[in-house]
Design a protein around this motif. Structure first.
Motif, PDB file in Angstrom:
ATOM      1  N   UNK A 200      11.694   0.508  -3.568  1.00  0.00           N
ATOM      2  CA  UNK A 200      10.505  -0.426  -4.078  1.00  0.00           C
ATOM      3  C   UNK A 200       9.754   0.309  -5.278  1.00  0.00           C
ATOM      4  N   UNK A 201       9.681   1.393  -5.300  1.00  0.00           N
ATOM      5  CA  UNK A 201       8.709   2.147  -6.164  1.00  0.00           C
ATOM      6  C   UNK A 201       9.310   1.791  -7.476  1.00  0.00           C
TER       7      UNK A 201
ATOM      8  N   UNK B  76       0.840  -1.125   0.034  1.00  0.00           N
ATOM      9  CA  UNK B  76       0.005  -0.005   0.011  1.00  0.00           C
ATOM     10  C   UNK B  76       0.784   1.362   0.044  1.00  0.00           C
ATOM     11  N   UNK B  77       1.907   1.326   0.704  1.00  0.00           N
ATOM     12  CA  UNK B  77       2.970   2.580   0.830  1.00  0.00           C
ATOM     13  C   UNK B  77       3.356   2.763  -0.485  1.00  0.00           C
ATOM     14  N   UNK B  78       4.210   1.518  -0.878  1.00  0.00           N
ATOM     15  CA  UNK B  78       4.721   1.601  -2.108  1.00  0.00           C
ATOM     16  C   UNK B  78       4.001   2.263  -3.276  1.00  0.00           C
TER      17      UNK B  78
ATOM     18  N   UNK C 252       4.444   5.838  -5.364  1.00  0.00           N
ATOM     19  CA  UNK C 252       4.759   5.708  -6.878  1.00  0.00           C
ATOM     20  C   UNK C 252       3.252   6.712  -7.401  1.00  0.00           C
ATOM     21  N   UNK C 253       2.198   6.434  -6.659  1.00  0.00           N
ATOM     22  CA  UNK C 253       1.339   7.457  -7.550  1.00  0.00           C
ATOM     23  C   UNK C 253       1.177   8.974  -7.189  1.00  0.00           C
ATOM     24  N   UNK C 254       1.816   9.148  -5.934  1.00  0.00           N
ATOM     25  CA  UNK C 254       2.185  10.627  -5.567  1.00  0.00           C
ATOM     26  C   UNK C 254       3.016  10.972  -6.452  1.00  0.00           C
ATOM     27  N   UNK C 255       4.213  10.471  -6.704  1.00  0.00           N
ATOM     28  CA  UNK C 255       5.373  11.031  -7.480  1.00  0.00           C
ATOM     29  C   UNK C 255       5.034  11.147  -8.985  1.00  0.00           C
ATOM     30  N   UNK C 256       4.114  10.113  -9.274  1.00  0.00           N
ATOM     31  CA  UNK C 256       3.814  10.357 -10.686  1.00  0.00           C
ATOM     32  C   UNK C 256       2.896  11.414 -11.010  1.00  0.00           C
ATOM     33  N   UNK C 257       1.747  11.689 -10.117  1.00  0.00           N
ATOM     34  CA  UNK C 257       0.905  12.855 -10.277  1.00  0.00           C
ATOM     35  C   UNK C 257       1.606  13.946 -10.217  1.00  0.00           C
TER      36      UNK C 257
END
Length: 262
Positions: A45-46, A9-11, A15-20
Motif C-alpha cells: 500500500x506504500x 499510520x503504518x503505511x 513509506x517515510x522510513x524507506x524514503x529517508x
C-alpha cells in the motif's frame, strides 16, 4: 482499535522510513500465514517496490498453497508487487551433510529449525542488497515481546518491524480490513520450520488469545499464585517462554571496559 487509522499510520510510517533511508522499497518472506500476509499488504500500500519471496524448505503443501494464493492476490491488486521463489531445500540438505549431528534428537531438530529461519534471512538480505530494499519483519507483539517465539538472526533479523506493536488479535482485525484471503485468515498460525503443518499452539501449549491474556496479566504485575486451573497453566507457559527468551528482546550485551583500563 481504529483499524483504518492504524493501517494508514503504518503505511505512512513505512513509506517515510524507506524514503529517508533512500531505498526503493521492501522485501518480505511470504509464508502463507497471517503475519506475513498483513505485513506484505501494508508494504504494498506504500506504492514502493515490494518483492515477495517464497523460500520453501520441505514445506507443508498447505503453507505453499496459501502463500501462492496471497502473492497472486497481491499482484492483482498492486502494480508495484513482484515475486520470486527460491527453493532452499537443496541448500538446507547440503548444510546437514556438513555439520555435526551429535546430540539429543529434540535439540538437533530445534537447531535445524532455527537454521531454516537463518537461511531465509540470508536470502532476504541478499535480495535486499541486490535491489536496494529493506527487509520487512513480520513479528507481532506477542511473539516479539511476549514469548519470544522467533529465531534470533532468523525471522528476527530484519530492518524494520511494521506490526510489532500489534497483538495477534489486532493483526487479524487488520487482515480482515485488508481483505487477506480467507484461507490464511482461517489457518492455524504456524512457523513452518519443521517441514510439517504443526501449529504455534502445538509447540507452545497455549493459543494466542491465551498468551495475550497472560501478557496482560504480567503487565499488571500478577504472578502465578494469583491463578488456578487452566489460567495458572497458561500463565506458567507464558512466563517460561518469556524468561527463556529475554535475550532475544534486549540489545546485544556489550562488555564495557572501565576508562581506567584503557
Amino acid at each position: 482499535m481504529q483499524t483504518e487509522k492504524v493501517v494508514d499510520h503504518i503505511v505512512k510510517w513505512l513509506k517515510d522510513y524507506a524514503t529517508k533511508a533512500g531505498v526503493n522499497g521492501f522485501v518480505i518472506g511470504i509464508s502463507g500465514g497471517i503475519d506475513s500476509a498483513v505485513t506484505s499488504t501494508l508494504c504494498a500500500k506504500t506504492g514502493l517496490d515490494l518483492l515477495c519471496i517464497e523460500m520453501p524448505i520441505h514445506q507443508a503443501a498447505s503453507h505453499v498453497t496459501r502463500a501462492q494464493e496471497h502473492i497472486t492476490q497481491l499482484k492483482n491488486r498492486f502494480a508495484n508487487v513482484r515475486d520470486s521463489r527460491v527453493d532452499l531445500t537443496p541448500v538446507f540438505e547440503e548444510f546437514i551433510t556438513e555439520v555435526s549431528n551429535e546430540g539429543k534428537p529434540l535439540v538437533i531438530d530445534m537447531a535445524l529449525a532455527n537454521t531454516r529461519a537463518r537461511l531465509r534471512m540470508t536470502t532476504l538480505y541478499y535480495h535486499a542488497g541486490l535491489f536496494g530494499l529493506l527487509v520487512a519483519g513480520t513479528g507481532n507483539k506477542v511473539e516479539d515481546f511476549g514469548v519470544g517465539f522467533y529465531t534470533k538472526y532468523g525471522d528476527g533479523g530484519v530492518d524494520l518491524s511494521p506490526i510489532a506493536d500489534l497483538l495477534k488479535s489486532e493483526v487479524y482485525k487488520i487482515g480482515t480490513y485488508l481483505e487477506v484471503p480467507e484461507s490464511i485468515m482461517n489457518a492455524a498460525p504456524s512457523d513452518g520450520l519443521f517441514g510439517d503443518a504443526r501449529s504455534d499452539e502445538d509447540q507452545i501449549g497455549a493459543s494466542y488469545p491465551e498468551l495475550e491474556w497472560a501478557m496482560g496479566m504480567k503487565d499488571k504485575g500478577k504472578t502465578e499464585a494469583d491463578f488456578e486451573g487452566r489460567q495458572k497453566q497458561v500463565f506458567q507457559i507464558f512466563m517460561r517462554y518469556n524468561r527463556a527468551n529475554t535475550h532475544k528482546m534486549i540489545p546485544i550485551p556489550i562488555c564495557e571496559i572501565p576508562k581506567k583500563l584503557k
